[in-house]
Design a protein around this motif. Structure first.
Motif, PDB file in Angstrom:
ATOM      1  N   ASN A  91       0.796  -1.235   0.000  1.00 12.53           N
ATOM      2  CA  ASN A  91       0.000   0.000   0.000  1.00 12.53           C
ATOM      3  C   ASN A  91       0.831   1.289   0.000  1.00 12.53           C
ATOM      4  OD1 ASN A  91      -2.717  -0.060  -0.440  1.00 12.53           O
ATOM      5  ND2 ASN A  91      -3.248  -0.672   1.647  1.00 12.53           N
ATOM      6  N   ASP A 136      -4.638  -9.793   6.187  1.00  5.39           N
ATOM      7  CA  ASP A 136      -4.631  -8.601   7.038  1.00  5.39           C
ATOM      8  C   ASP A 136      -5.981  -7.896   7.117  1.00  5.39           C
ATOM      9  OD1 ASP A 136      -1.542  -7.928   7.673  1.00  5.39           O
ATOM     10  OD2 ASP A 136      -1.774  -8.936   5.750  1.00  5.39           O
ATOM     11  N   ASP A 175      -7.043  -5.457   5.346  1.00  3.75           N
ATOM     12  CA  ASP A 175      -7.064  -4.031   4.998  1.00  3.75           C
ATOM     13  C   ASP A 175      -7.351  -3.858   3.504  1.00  3.75           C
ATOM     14  OD1 ASP A 175      -4.625  -5.147   4.312  1.00  3.75           O
ATOM     15  OD2 ASP A 175      -3.482  -3.307   4.638  1.00  3.75           O
ATOM     16  N   ARG A 229      -5.249   1.259  -1.495  1.00  7.44           N
ATOM     17  CA  ARG A 229      -5.553   2.701  -1.698  1.00  7.44           C
ATOM     18  C   ARG A 229      -5.906   2.860  -3.182  1.00  7.44           C
ATOM     19  NH1 ARG A 229      -0.426   5.336   1.245  1.00  7.44           N
ATOM     20  NH2 ARG A 229      -1.225   7.226   0.237  1.00  7.44           N
ATOM     21  N   ASP A 286      -4.249  -7.027  19.135  1.00  5.00           N
ATOM     22  CA  ASP A 286      -3.684  -6.362  17.956  1.00  5.00           C
ATOM     23  C   ASP A 286      -4.369  -6.901  16.700  1.00  5.00           C
ATOM     24  OD1 ASP A 286      -2.198  -5.330  15.903  1.00  5.00           O
ATOM     25  OD2 ASP A 286      -0.271  -6.162  16.571  1.00  5.00           O
ATOM     26  N   GLY A 317      -4.062  -5.448  13.744  1.00  2.00           N
ATOM     27  CA  GLY A 317      -3.382  -4.879  12.580  1.00  2.00           C
ATOM     28  C   GLY A 317      -4.191  -3.724  12.027  1.00  2.00           C
ATOM     29  N   GLU A 318      -4.306  -3.675  10.699  1.00  2.00           N
ATOM     30  CA  GLU A 318      -4.981  -2.556  10.035  1.00  2.00           C
ATOM     31  C   GLU A 318      -6.335  -2.986   9.476  1.00  2.00           C
ATOM     32  OE1 GLU A 318      -3.420   0.461   9.935  1.00  2.00           O
ATOM     33  OE2 GLU A 318      -1.830  -0.491  11.097  1.00  2.00           O
ATOM     34  N   SER A 319      -6.920  -4.038  10.028  1.00  2.00           N
ATOM     35  CA  SER A 319      -8.151  -4.592   9.430  1.00  2.00           C
ATOM     36  C   SER A 319      -9.245  -3.538   9.256  1.00  2.00           C
ATOM     37  CB  SER A 319      -8.688  -5.735  10.298  1.00  2.00           C
ATOM     38  OG  SER A 319      -9.977  -6.094   9.838  1.00  2.00           O
ATOM     39  N   GLU A 320      -9.828  -3.526   8.063  1.00  2.00           N
ATOM     40  CA  GLU A 320     -10.962  -2.621   7.778  1.00  2.00           C
ATOM     41  C   GLU A 320     -12.143  -3.440   7.267  1.00  2.00           C
ATOM     42  OE1 GLU A 320      -9.527   0.946   5.313  1.00  2.00           O
ATOM     43  OE2 GLU A 320      -7.885  -0.496   5.164  1.00  2.00           O
TER      44      GLU A 320
END
Ligand SMILES: Cc1ncc(COP(=O)(O)O)c(C=O)c1O
Length: 418
Positions: free
Chosen positions: A181, A209, A211, A214, A340, A342-345
Motif C-alpha cells: 500500500n 490482514d 485491509d 488505496r 492487535d 493490525g490494520e483490518s478494515e
C-alpha cells in the motif's frame, strides 16, 4: 536438526537436492515426522463433519474426538453456501444437467446456465463481459498468463495472493513487488517499467490482514504511467460497496478498473472464479487462458446454486448489513481486550500474536478444546514476527456465539488460561 526443529518451516524445504525428483529433500521427512511439527500441522486439514456453518462439528485432529465448535475459519461470509434457496437451486440444476459439464467450455462444456451466470456477473460488476472458471485460483492464473508475455511487466503489492504470482511466473513477464500500500514504492516501480506494457495488480481486501488497497491513488498512478489495472476482489465482492459490487464500488472507481476478478468460493458460497472486463479482453482470454480452454467447465449444480446466491445477495442488503453489524460487534469486543488487529478494515480480522510459533499453536489447541475453531496462520504464510489467528466473520453469527467467542479468546489469549 533435531535440536532446533522448530526453527525450520516450509520455507526451508523449497529447494530439493535429492538425486531423484520423486524424492523430497531427505531432511524434509525427518522434520515432518517430528512430534512437535506433526502437532503444528494437526491444526490443518481439519475434517468438518457438517456443512461449513458457524456452528458445525469437527473430528478434532488434536485428540480424535468429535466436537461442536464455533467456526470462524470458513469463508462462508454471508451464509450462502447453506442458504435453503441456494441448495434447492443447486438440486434443480443437478436434476436437470447431471453432475459434471463433461467438457471444456470451448468444446462441449458450455451450458446455458454458465452463459446466464457469466452475463449476470458482468452486469453486476458493470463490465461488458465475464469469463467463468472452475476455480478462483485458475481464474487468476489463467487471466494473467493469458494476457502477459515475456518482455511485459507486472507490478504487484507485496501481499498479493499466490495465484497472481503464479500467473505472472507462468506468463514469463517480469514481476516487481511494491511495498504494501505504499504509493511511493508503487511509483518507483512504475518509473522502472515506464514505456513498457505493465499490469498493476492489487487485492480488494488483503486476505491475511483485512485491509483495503488505496485504490483511487493506485488507479491515478496507473493512468499517469499508462499501466493496466487488475483488482482481485476475492474477499470484497458482495461485502463492500452500497450494492455489494466490491471495493471498486466502495471507492467509486469501478469504471477505472481494467479487470475485476472475483471468486465464487467465498461470499458466494460455491466454488469457481470469474474475471470481468471489456468484450475484446474476454474474447482474447478465451484463446489463451489455459484454465478456461483446457479445463472442464464448472459443475452445473454449483452454477445453478451460484445464480441463486447472486440473486439473494443483490435483491436487498440484509445479509451485508448483518455482516457489518457482526464485524463491528466483534471488533469492539476485541478492542476492549486490547488485541492487535493490525490494520483490518473488513470482515477479515487478524489477531496478531507475534513471533512465538509454539505459543500460537498452544493457543489454537486451547481454543479448539473450548469449542472455538480459529486457524493459526504461521510463517511463511505471514511474516515470522506477525504470526496470527485470522477471524472470518459471518453474517450468520448470533450474539450468543460472538459473546462465547470473545470469552474464549479472553481466557486463552489475554489471560493465558491454556
Ligand atoms: C485474494 C485471493 N485470490 C484468489 C483466491 C483463490 O480463490 P479460490 O479459493 O476460489 O480458488 C483466494 C483464495 O483464498 C484469495 O484469497
Amino acid at each position: 536438526m533435531s535440536d532446533n526443529i522448530l526453527n525450520f518451516s516450509l520455507a526451508d524445504f523449497f529447494f530439493n537436492d535429492s538425486p531423484s525428483v520423486l524424492n523430497p529433500p531427505s531432511d524434509f521427512e525427518e522434520w515432518m515426522g517430528h512430534p512437535a511439527v506433526q502437532r503444528g500441522f494437526s491444526f490443518y486439514e481439519q475434517e468438518l463433519l457438517e456443512a461449513p456453518r458457524v456452528s458445525t462439528r469437527i473430528r478434532s485432529n488434536l485428540d480424535g474426538k468429535e466436537r461442536r465448535i464455533i467456526n470462524l475459519t470458513s469463508y462462508n461470509y454471508l451464509g450462502l453456501s447453506t442458504h435453503p434457496e441456494v441448495i434447492q437451486a443447486a438440486k434443480d440444476a443437478l436434476d436437470k444437467y447431471g453432475l459434471g459439464s463433461s467438457g471444456a467450455p470451448l468444446l462441449s462444456g458450455t451450458l446455458d446456465i454458465h452463459v446466464e451466470l457469466a452475463q449476470k456477473l458482468a452486469e453486476f460488476k458493470k463490465k461488458e463481459d465475464c469469463l467463468l472458471f472452475s476455480s478462483g485460483l485458475g481464474a487468476n492464473v489463467g487471466t494473467i498468463q493469458g494476457l502477459l508475455r515475456k518482455g511485459d511487466y507486472m507490478v504487484v503489492d507485496e501481499k498479493i495472493h499466490k495465484s497472481i504470482i503464479d500467473g505472472g511466473t507462468l506468463s514469463g513477464a517480469k514481476m516487481l513487488f511494491f511495498d504494501h500500500n505504499s504509493m511511493d514504492s508503487l511509483q518507483m516501480m512504475l518509473e522502472k517499467t515506464k514505456g513498457k506494457r505493465t499490469l498493476v495488480a492489487v487485492e480488494g481486501v488483503y486476505s491475511m490482514d483485512g485491509d483495503l488497497p488505496r485504490l483511487p491513488e493506485i488507479l491515478d498512478l496507473c493512468d499517469e504511467y499508462g499501466a493496466g489495472s487488475y483488482v482481485d476482489e476475492a474477499h470484497s465482492t458482495l461485502m463492500f460497496g452500497a450494492n455489494g459490487r466490491g471495493v471498486a464500488e466502495h471507492f467509486g472507481v469501478e469504471d477505472r478498473v481494467g479487470i475485476s476478478f472475483g471468486t465464487l468460493s467465498k461470499s458466494f458460497g460455491g466454488v469457481g472464479g470469474f474475471v470481468c472486463g471489456s468484450k475484446p479482453i474476454i474474447r482474447y482470454l478465451k484463446g489463451y487462458a489455459s484454465p478456461w480452454n483446457f479445463s472442464c467447465a464448472p459443475s452445473p449444480a454449483v452454477s445453478g446454486g451460484l445464480l441463486k446466491a447472486l440473486e439473494i445477495a443483490t435483491r436487498d442488503s440484509s445479509l451485508r448489513d448483518k455482516l457489518w453489524k457482526n464485524v463491528t460487534y466483534l471488533k469492539n469486543g476485541l478492542n476492549r481486550l486490547g488485541l492487535d488487529m493490525g490494520e483490518s478494515e473488513s470482515q477479515v480480522i487478524p489477531i496478531i500474536i507475534g513471533a512465538d510459533g509454539a505459543k500460537l499453536m498452544r493457543f489454537a489447541a486451547a481454543m479448539q478444546t473450548r469449542g472455538l475453531f480459529l486457524q493459526p496462520v504461521d510463517f511463511p504464510a505471514v511474516p515470522a514476527h506477525a504470526r496470527r489467528f485470522r477471524i472470518s466473520v459471518s453474517s450468520q453469527l448470533t450474539q450468543a456465539e460472538m459473546d462465547e467467542t470473545l470469552n474464549i479468546i479472553e481466557d486463552v489469549i489475554v489471560k493465558g488460561k491454556e
